[in-house]
Design a protein around this motif. Sequence first.
Motif, PDB file in Angstrom:
ATOM      1  N   LYS A   1       0.834  -1.194   0.000  1.00 16.82           N
ATOM      2  CA  LYS A   1       0.000   0.000   0.000  1.00 16.82           C
ATOM      3  C   LYS A   1       0.872   1.249   0.000  1.00 16.82           C
ATOM      4  O   LYS A   1       1.889   1.298   0.666  1.00 16.82           O
ATOM      5  CB  LYS A   1      -0.915  -0.003   1.228  1.00 16.82           C
ATOM      6  CG  LYS A   1      -1.819   1.195   1.295  1.00 16.82           C
ATOM      7  CD  LYS A   1      -2.629   1.200   2.592  1.00 16.82           C
ATOM      8  CE  LYS A   1      -3.461   2.465   2.668  1.00 16.82           C
ATOM      9  NZ  LYS A   1      -4.093   2.616   3.984  1.00 16.82           N
ATOM     10  N   GLY A   2       0.462   2.216  -0.772  1.00 14.07           N
ATOM     11  CA  GLY A   2       1.216   3.452  -0.853  1.00 14.07           C
ATOM     12  C   GLY A   2       2.364   3.369  -1.847  1.00 14.07           C
ATOM     13  O   GLY A   2       3.181   4.267  -1.945  1.00 14.07           O
ATOM     14  N   ARG A   3       2.416   2.281  -2.608  1.00  9.86           N
ATOM     15  CA  ARG A   3       3.462   2.103  -3.619  1.00  9.86           C
ATOM     16  C   ARG A   3       2.817   1.858  -4.980  1.00  9.86           C
ATOM     17  O   ARG A   3       1.657   1.500  -5.071  1.00  9.86           O
ATOM     18  CB  ARG A   3       4.343   0.904  -3.255  1.00  9.86           C
ATOM     19  CG  ARG A   3       5.227   1.144  -2.042  1.00  9.86           C
ATOM     20  CD  ARG A   3       6.303   2.164  -2.353  1.00  9.86           C
ATOM     21  NE  ARG A   3       7.419   2.064  -1.408  1.00  9.86           N
ATOM     22  CZ  ARG A   3       8.553   1.387  -1.675  1.00  9.86           C
ATOM     23  NH1 ARG A   3       8.720   0.808  -2.812  1.00  9.86           N
ATOM     24  NH2 ARG A   3       9.504   1.341  -0.778  1.00  9.86           N
TER      25      ARG A   3
ATOM     26  N   PRO B   1     -16.071   6.192 -12.963  1.00 15.14           N
ATOM     27  CA  PRO B   1     -15.854   7.641 -12.980  1.00 15.14           C
ATOM     28  C   PRO B   1     -16.182   8.286 -11.638  1.00 15.14           C
ATOM     29  O   PRO B   1     -15.724   9.381 -11.349  1.00 15.14           O
ATOM     30  CB  PRO B   1     -16.804   8.137 -14.073  1.00 15.14           C
ATOM     31  CG  PRO B   1     -17.857   7.073 -14.195  1.00 15.14           C
ATOM     32  CD  PRO B   1     -17.166   5.794 -13.857  1.00 15.14           C
ATOM     33  N   GLU B   2     -16.963   7.579 -10.820  1.00 15.74           N
ATOM     34  CA  GLU B   2     -17.326   8.111  -9.502  1.00 15.74           C
ATOM     35  C   GLU B   2     -16.236   7.821  -8.466  1.00 15.74           C
ATOM     36  O   GLU B   2     -16.139   8.488  -7.451  1.00 15.74           O
ATOM     37  CB  GLU B   2     -18.645   7.481  -9.046  1.00 15.74           C
ATOM     38  CG  GLU B   2     -19.800   7.789  -9.987  1.00 15.74           C
ATOM     39  CD  GLU B   2     -20.076   9.285 -10.050  1.00 15.74           C
ATOM     40  OE1 GLU B   2     -20.170   9.897  -8.980  1.00 15.74           O
ATOM     41  OE2 GLU B   2     -20.157   9.821 -11.174  1.00 15.74           O
ATOM     42  N   TYR B   3     -15.460   6.795  -8.743  1.00 10.61           N
ATOM     43  CA  TYR B   3     -14.392   6.407  -7.811  1.00 10.61           C
ATOM     44  C   TYR B   3     -13.150   6.044  -8.621  1.00 10.61           C
ATOM     45  O   TYR B   3     -12.768   4.900  -8.721  1.00 10.61           O
ATOM     46  CB  TYR B   3     -14.861   5.224  -6.955  1.00 10.61           C
ATOM     47  CG  TYR B   3     -13.949   4.923  -5.787  1.00 10.61           C
ATOM     48  CD1 TYR B   3     -13.249   5.941  -5.144  1.00 10.61           C
ATOM     49  CD2 TYR B   3     -13.802   3.620  -5.333  1.00 10.61           C
ATOM     50  CE1 TYR B   3     -12.426   5.655  -4.075  1.00 10.61           C
ATOM     51  CE2 TYR B   3     -12.971   3.317  -4.248  1.00 10.61           C
ATOM     52  CZ  TYR B   3     -12.291   4.347  -3.621  1.00 10.61           C
ATOM     53  OH  TYR B   3     -11.476   4.057  -2.553  1.00 10.61           O
ATOM     54  N   PRO B   4     -12.539   7.044  -9.225  1.00 12.07           N
ATOM     55  CA  PRO B   4     -11.446   6.858 -10.174  1.00 12.07           C
ATOM     56  C   PRO B   4     -10.135   6.422  -9.524  1.00 12.07           C
ATOM     57  O   PRO B   4      -9.946   6.494  -8.321  1.00 12.07           O
ATOM     58  CB  PRO B   4     -11.295   8.235 -10.826  1.00 12.07           C
ATOM     59  CG  PRO B   4     -11.747   9.183  -9.748  1.00 12.07           C
ATOM     60  CD  PRO B   4     -12.843   8.464  -9.019  1.00 12.07           C
TER      61      PRO B   4
ATOM     62  N   GLU C   1      -1.385  14.200  -9.749  1.00 14.76           N
ATOM     63  CA  GLU C   1      -1.788  15.467 -10.352  1.00 14.76           C
ATOM     64  C   GLU C   1      -1.763  15.354 -11.866  1.00 14.76           C
ATOM     65  O   GLU C   1      -0.800  14.886 -12.444  1.00 14.76           O
ATOM     66  CB  GLU C   1      -0.832  16.575  -9.899  1.00 14.76           C
ATOM     67  CG  GLU C   1      -1.326  17.946 -10.326  1.00 14.76           C
ATOM     68  CD  GLU C   1      -0.541  19.061  -9.635  1.00 14.76           C
ATOM     69  OE1 GLU C   1      -0.498  19.079  -8.404  1.00 14.76           O
ATOM     70  OE2 GLU C   1       0.038  19.889 -10.357  1.00 14.76           O
ATOM     71  N   ASN C   2      -2.876  15.742 -12.472  1.00 15.17           N
ATOM     72  CA  ASN C   2      -2.992  15.686 -13.927  1.00 15.17           C
ATOM     73  C   ASN C   2      -2.724  14.271 -14.446  1.00 15.17           C
ATOM     74  O   ASN C   2      -1.982  14.066 -15.390  1.00 15.17           O
ATOM     75  CB  ASN C   2      -2.036  16.696 -14.577  1.00 15.17           C
ATOM     76  CG  ASN C   2      -2.337  16.880 -16.049  1.00 15.17           C
ATOM     77  OD1 ASN C   2      -3.418  16.536 -16.528  1.00 15.17           O
ATOM     78  ND2 ASN C   2      -1.387  17.398 -16.779  1.00 15.17           N
ATOM     79  N   ASN C   3      -3.338  13.284 -13.781  1.00 19.48           N
ATOM     80  CA  ASN C   3      -3.205  11.877 -14.180  1.00 19.48           C
ATOM     81  C   ASN C   3      -1.771  11.372 -14.100  1.00 19.48           C
ATOM     82  O   ASN C   3      -1.404  10.423 -14.765  1.00 19.48           O
ATOM     83  CB  ASN C   3      -3.727  11.665 -15.610  1.00 19.48           C
ATOM     84  CG  ASN C   3      -5.199  12.027 -15.710  1.00 19.48           C
ATOM     85  OD1 ASN C   3      -5.951  11.825 -14.768  1.00 19.48           O
ATOM     86  ND2 ASN C   3      -5.589  12.561 -16.831  1.00 19.48           N
ATOM     87  N   ARG C   4      -0.985  12.007 -13.228  1.00 23.28           N
ATOM     88  CA  ARG C   4       0.416  11.604 -13.115  1.00 23.28           C
ATOM     89  C   ARG C   4       0.800  11.482 -11.646  1.00 23.28           C
ATOM     90  O   ARG C   4       0.456  12.333 -10.833  1.00 23.28           O
ATOM     91  CB  ARG C   4       1.304  12.631 -13.820  1.00 23.28           C
ATOM     92  CG  ARG C   4       2.746  12.250 -13.781  1.00 23.28           C
ATOM     93  CD  ARG C   4       3.569  13.149 -14.661  1.00 23.28           C
ATOM     94  NE  ARG C   4       3.372  14.570 -14.372  1.00 23.28           N
ATOM     95  CZ  ARG C   4       3.943  15.538 -15.072  1.00 23.28           C
ATOM     96  NH1 ARG C   4       4.704  15.257 -16.103  1.00 23.28           N
ATOM     97  NH2 ARG C   4       3.748  16.791 -14.741  1.00 23.28           N
TER      98      ARG C   4
ATOM     99  N   LEU D   1      -5.541   6.238  -5.287  1.00 17.29           N
ATOM    100  CA  LEU D   1      -4.120   6.431  -4.993  1.00 17.29           C
ATOM    101  C   LEU D   1      -3.942   7.490  -3.913  1.00 17.29           C
ATOM    102  O   LEU D   1      -3.131   7.331  -2.999  1.00 17.29           O
ATOM    103  CB  LEU D   1      -3.379   6.832  -6.268  1.00 17.29           C
ATOM    104  CG  LEU D   1      -3.275   5.722  -7.312  1.00 17.29           C
ATOM    105  CD1 LEU D   1      -2.688   6.283  -8.607  1.00 17.29           C
ATOM    106  CD2 LEU D   1      -2.416   4.574  -6.806  1.00 17.29           C
ATOM    107  N   ARG D   2      -4.708   8.557  -4.016  1.00 18.40           N
ATOM    108  CA  ARG D   2      -4.607   9.628  -3.023  1.00 18.40           C
ATOM    109  C   ARG D   2      -4.985   9.139  -1.634  1.00 18.40           C
ATOM    110  O   ARG D   2      -4.409   9.558  -0.637  1.00 18.40           O
ATOM    111  CB  ARG D   2      -5.533  10.788  -3.431  1.00 18.40           C
ATOM    112  CG  ARG D   2      -4.952  11.595  -4.576  1.00 18.40           C
ATOM    113  CD  ARG D   2      -5.916  12.687  -5.006  1.00 18.40           C
ATOM    114  NE  ARG D   2      -5.300  13.530  -6.025  1.00 18.40           N
ATOM    115  CZ  ARG D   2      -5.973  14.474  -6.691  1.00 18.40           C
ATOM    116  NH1 ARG D   2      -7.245  14.666  -6.461  1.00 18.40           N
ATOM    117  NH2 ARG D   2      -5.351  15.203  -7.598  1.00 18.40           N
TER     118      ARG D   2
END
Length: 109
Positions: A19-21, A75-78, A91-94, A83-84
């Motif tokens: 997790k977190g990786r 789309p409701e839970y992307p 940020e910006n799909n990166r 990841l966040r």
Amino acid sequence: MTSQNFAERVIQVVQLIPKGRVTTYGAIAHYIGTGGSARTVGYVLGNSIEGRMDVPAHRVVNSAGLLSGRHAFSPEYPMEQRLREEGIEVENNRVLDFKNLLWHPALEL
DNA sequence: TCGATGACTATAG
DNA sequence: CCTATAGCCATCG
């Protein structure tokens, strides 16, 4: 089902991601022995995660740290949101600090 | 068996 | 950082 081992190995490796990786398709493909089948890794995941919440596919990104697979999630839970919630900044799909968060299967195991 | 597809990667400009 | 091109290989119809 032909080489079902391929799909099964991919799933297992993804489930081993801490997790977190995060990790890359190429790293997974190389670990299971099919170095050049990075594309197939993602393809199989898309078909395997469906109905499985035990497969953290959101931790798998491409070599540039881009969330190339976010369109496969709801789309409701992307992917970005998941990841966040694990402490990964996106940020910006990166993935930010992608190199530091990258997890190497063969290296850690 | 064949041709098309893709959640990829590396290199070049 | 961007697009373009080529190589790659399991899966699908």
